[in-house]
Design a protein around this motif. Structure first.
Motif, PDB file in Angstrom:
ATOM      1  N   HIS A  62      -0.706   0.818  -9.711  1.00  0.00           N
ATOM      2  CA  HIS A  62      -1.551   0.034  -8.840  1.00  0.00           C
ATOM      3  C   HIS A  62      -2.798   0.050  -9.256  1.00  0.00           C
ATOM      4  O   HIS A  62      -3.710  -0.707  -9.663  1.00  0.00           O
ATOM      5  CB  HIS A  62      -1.221   0.554  -7.343  1.00  0.00           C
ATOM      6  CG  HIS A  62      -2.521  -0.017  -6.528  1.00  0.00           C
ATOM      7  ND1 HIS A  62      -2.821  -1.245  -6.378  1.00  0.00           N
ATOM      8  CD2 HIS A  62      -3.546   0.742  -6.066  1.00  0.00           C
ATOM      9  CE1 HIS A  62      -3.585  -1.462  -5.477  1.00  0.00           C
ATOM     10  NE2 HIS A  62      -4.031  -0.098  -5.391  1.00  0.00           N
ATOM     11  N   GLN A  67      -3.398  -5.241  -0.368  1.00  0.00           N
ATOM     12  CA  GLN A  67      -2.054  -5.180  -0.417  1.00  0.00           C
ATOM     13  C   GLN A  67      -1.575  -3.519  -0.418  1.00  0.00           C
ATOM     14  O   GLN A  67      -0.545  -3.150   0.281  1.00  0.00           O
ATOM     15  CB  GLN A  67      -1.480  -5.897  -1.495  1.00  0.00           C
ATOM     16  CG  GLN A  67       0.167  -5.932  -1.566  1.00  0.00           C
ATOM     17  CD  GLN A  67       0.790  -6.766  -0.289  1.00  0.00           C
ATOM     18  OE1 GLN A  67       0.321  -7.862  -0.297  1.00  0.00           O
ATOM     19  NE2 GLN A  67       1.600  -6.154   0.321  1.00  0.00           N
ATOM     20  N   ALA A  68      -2.136  -2.956  -1.348  1.00  0.00           N
ATOM     21  CA  ALA A  68      -1.734  -1.247  -1.313  1.00  0.00           C
ATOM     22  C   ALA A  68      -2.094  -0.671   0.085  1.00  0.00           C
ATOM     23  O   ALA A  68      -1.393   0.224   0.443  1.00  0.00           O
ATOM     24  CB  ALA A  68      -2.916  -0.707  -2.551  1.00  0.00           C
ATOM     25  N   GLU A  86       3.340   1.299   7.995  1.00  0.00           N
ATOM     26  CA  GLU A  86       4.479   1.855   8.512  1.00  0.00           C
ATOM     27  C   GLU A  86       3.706   2.938   9.678  1.00  0.00           C
ATOM     28  O   GLU A  86       4.637   3.356  10.727  1.00  0.00           O
ATOM     29  CB  GLU A  86       5.232   2.710   7.622  1.00  0.00           C
ATOM     30  CG  GLU A  86       4.448   3.757   7.000  1.00  0.00           C
ATOM     31  CD  GLU A  86       5.541   4.638   5.800  1.00  0.00           C
ATOM     32  OE1 GLU A  86       5.984   5.459   6.064  1.00  0.00           O
ATOM     33  OE2 GLU A  86       5.600   4.274   4.667  1.00  0.00           O
ATOM     34  N   TYR A 133      -1.930  -2.024   2.824  1.00  0.00           N
ATOM     35  CA  TYR A 133      -0.980  -2.265   3.823  1.00  0.00           C
ATOM     36  C   TYR A 133       0.231  -1.536   3.521  1.00  0.00           C
ATOM     37  O   TYR A 133       0.918  -1.235   4.555  1.00  0.00           O
ATOM     38  CB  TYR A 133      -0.872  -3.829   3.596  1.00  0.00           C
ATOM     39  CG  TYR A 133       0.253  -4.458   4.754  1.00  0.00           C
ATOM     40  CD1 TYR A 133       0.087  -4.806   6.054  1.00  0.00           C
ATOM     41  CD2 TYR A 133       1.501  -4.669   4.431  1.00  0.00           C
ATOM     42  CE1 TYR A 133       0.749  -5.148   6.914  1.00  0.00           C
ATOM     43  CE2 TYR A 133       2.676  -4.686   5.106  1.00  0.00           C
ATOM     44  CZ  TYR A 133       2.152  -5.283   6.745  1.00  0.00           C
ATOM     45  OH  TYR A 133       3.158  -5.601   7.357  1.00  0.00           O
ATOM     46  N   ASP A 134       0.505  -1.636   2.201  1.00  0.00           N
ATOM     47  CA  ASP A 134       1.951  -1.030   1.732  1.00  0.00           C
ATOM     48  C   ASP A 134       1.753   0.709   2.212  1.00  0.00           C
ATOM     49  O   ASP A 134       3.104   0.989   2.720  1.00  0.00           O
ATOM     50  CB  ASP A 134       2.126  -1.010   0.472  1.00  0.00           C
ATOM     51  CG  ASP A 134       2.520  -2.687  -0.010  1.00  0.00           C
ATOM     52  OD1 ASP A 134       2.826  -3.532   0.905  1.00  0.00           O
ATOM     53  OD2 ASP A 134       2.146  -2.773  -1.338  1.00  0.00           O
ATOM     54  N   ASN A 135       0.562   1.111   2.033  1.00  0.00           N
ATOM     55  CA  ASN A 135       0.616   2.628   2.224  1.00  0.00           C
ATOM     56  C   ASN A 135       0.588   3.045   3.644  1.00  0.00           C
ATOM     57  O   ASN A 135       1.086   4.173   4.182  1.00  0.00           O
ATOM     58  CB  ASN A 135      -0.477   3.255   1.618  1.00  0.00           C
ATOM     59  CG  ASN A 135      -0.490   3.305   0.184  1.00  0.00           C
ATOM     60  OD1 ASN A 135       0.931   3.368  -0.295  1.00  0.00           O
ATOM     61  ND2 ASN A 135      -1.479   3.219  -0.695  1.00  0.00           N
ATOM     62  N   THR A 173      -1.856  -8.544   8.749  1.00  0.00           N
ATOM     63  CA  THR A 173      -1.376  -9.366   7.866  1.00  0.00           C
ATOM     64  C   THR A 173      -2.093 -10.620   7.578  1.00  0.00           C
ATOM     65  O   THR A 173      -1.906 -11.190   6.059  1.00  0.00           O
ATOM     66  CB  THR A 173       0.377 -10.240   8.261  1.00  0.00           C
ATOM     67  OG1 THR A 173      -0.162 -10.514   9.537  1.00  0.00           O
ATOM     68  CG2 THR A 173       1.230  -8.998   8.403  1.00  0.00           C
ATOM     69  N   THR A 207       3.841   5.172  -8.824  1.00  0.00           N
ATOM     70  CA  THR A 207       3.841   3.754  -8.450  1.00  0.00           C
ATOM     71  C   THR A 207       2.269   3.773  -8.073  1.00  0.00           C
ATOM     72  O   THR A 207       1.664   2.426  -8.285  1.00  0.00           O
ATOM     73  CB  THR A 207       4.421   3.767  -6.846  1.00  0.00           C
ATOM     74  OG1 THR A 207       5.962   4.066  -7.146  1.00  0.00           O
ATOM     75  CG2 THR A 207       4.301   2.353  -6.339  1.00  0.00           C
ATOM     76  N   TRP A 208       1.570   4.348  -7.443  1.00  0.00           N
ATOM     77  CA  TRP A 208       0.150   4.570  -7.115  1.00  0.00           C
ATOM     78  C   TRP A 208      -0.645   4.394  -8.398  1.00  0.00           C
ATOM     79  O   TRP A 208      -1.471   3.685  -8.476  1.00  0.00           O
ATOM     80  CB  TRP A 208      -0.227   5.650  -6.310  1.00  0.00           C
ATOM     81  CG  TRP A 208       0.197   5.757  -5.066  1.00  0.00           C
ATOM     82  CD1 TRP A 208       0.917   4.652  -4.380  1.00  0.00           C
ATOM     83  CD2 TRP A 208      -0.110   6.649  -4.020  1.00  0.00           C
ATOM     84  NE1 TRP A 208       1.290   4.979  -3.141  1.00  0.00           N
ATOM     85  CE2 TRP A 208       0.557   5.937  -2.798  1.00  0.00           C
ATOM     86  CE3 TRP A 208      -0.797   7.834  -3.917  1.00  0.00           C
ATOM     87  CZ2 TRP A 208       0.526   6.837  -1.468  1.00  0.00           C
ATOM     88  CZ3 TRP A 208      -0.668   8.641  -2.623  1.00  0.00           C
ATOM     89  CH2 TRP A 208      -0.205   8.158  -1.540  1.00  0.00           C
ATOM     90  N   ARG A 217       0.529  -4.623  14.055  1.00  0.00           N
ATOM     91  CA  ARG A 217       0.583  -4.823  12.838  1.00  0.00           C
ATOM     92  C   ARG A 217       0.095  -6.396  12.403  1.00  0.00           C
ATOM     93  O   ARG A 217      -0.310  -6.842  11.143  1.00  0.00           O
ATOM     94  CB  ARG A 217       2.091  -4.775  12.228  1.00  0.00           C
ATOM     95  CG  ARG A 217       2.525  -3.137  11.973  1.00  0.00           C
ATOM     96  CD  ARG A 217       3.751  -3.073  11.468  1.00  0.00           C
ATOM     97  NE  ARG A 217       4.305  -1.553  11.485  1.00  0.00           N
ATOM     98  CZ  ARG A 217       5.244  -1.024  11.451  1.00  0.00           C
ATOM     99  NH1 ARG A 217       6.279  -1.911  10.883  1.00  0.00           N
ATOM    100  NH2 ARG A 217       5.708   0.022  11.680  1.00  0.00           N
TER     101      ARG A 217
END
Length: 246
Positions: free
Chosen positions: A200, A222-223, A230, A225-227, A241, A196-197, A237
């Motif tokens: 990207h 975006q990457a 959490e 944020y996705d990584n 955004t 997946t990485w 958070r």
């Protein structure tokens, strides 16, 4: 109007200020030598203990390096991100700086570096990105994959042609590197995650090659944020955004 009492300035602090100014202004360059201890005492008109305290401060700040018994005097060092790295680590542990701020800062830095890289990259930069991607795709495990991933990001940063972005990006990546390792070590399928990485990074490379800075910057933010989102407390958070739509 009530003023606060001021602390007296110590002599060694004045010595530190003068030497720092000489380094910043270019009068002293990396590799140059300061005068020996006795000569510094004479020039500044102070005692040995004052000179030694000033040199201790300068060494702690990694502006000079002094070896015991070296008759040539302390050596002026090149600028290094090490001191900034330490400060950033202290900030990361401080109660008044949250993880959300660190991730937000990296999103700003990486987005800017990717935007500039898309417009300023050279053929050599593109070749280096291709080489990093090839290394990622053939990596035998996470350690090898991680080295290629770092190489990819360093190439993008250098392609921005902004040394401050290079150094700052390196520092922030170092602070949050543990999060990447933790994410991979707890992933059920590390191979899937690395693929997946890799996809990207291929998209980023394609955007930079096409000169599409906005897409490259958007992909970078975006990457991140996705990584990392959490790991960021829920109440922080919202800081991240707005960068996903800018």
């Amino acid at each position: 109007m009530q003023f606060e009492p001021v602390a007296p300035v110590r002599a060694y602090e004045r010595i530190v200020e003068q030497i720092e100014e000489a380094v910043v202004s270019g009068l002293l360059k990396p590799g140059d030598r300061l005068p020996g201890e006795r000569e510094l005492m004479t020039q500044f008109g102070v005692g040995r203990s004052t000179v030694r305290e000033a040199l201790r401060v300068l060494q702690a700040a990694e502006l000079v390096r002094s070896r015991p018994g070296d008759p040539r005097g302390p050596e002026v060092l090149a600028a290094s991100p090490v001191a900034l790295q330490r400060s950033m680590h202290r900030l990361a542990r401080a109660e008044h700086v949250g993880l959300g701020e660190l991730v937000q800062f990296r999103m700003v830095l990486d987005g800017s570096a990717h935007l500039l890289a898309a417009h300023l990259r050279t053929a050599a930069d593109l070749s280096a990105l291709d080489e990093a991607l090839a290394a990622m795709s053939t990596a035998a495990g996470y350690a090898e994959f991680s080295r290629a991933d770092v190489s990819f990001h360093e190439t993008v940063a250098r392609a921005s042609r902004n040394q401050l972005l290079v150094v700052s990006g390196e520092v922030v990546r170092g602070v949050v590197l543990e999060l990447i390792e933790d994410k991979l070590s707890h992933a059920r399928d590390q191979s899937t995650l690395m693929r997946t990485w890799l996809r990207h990074h291929e998209q980023v490379r394609d955007a930079i090659r096409a000169g599409d800075g906005e897409s490259a910057a958007r992909l970078a933010r975006q990457a991140l944020y996705d990584n990392y989102a959490e790991y960021v407390p829920q109440e922080q958070r919202a800081m991240l955004t707005p960068l996903l739509t800018s």
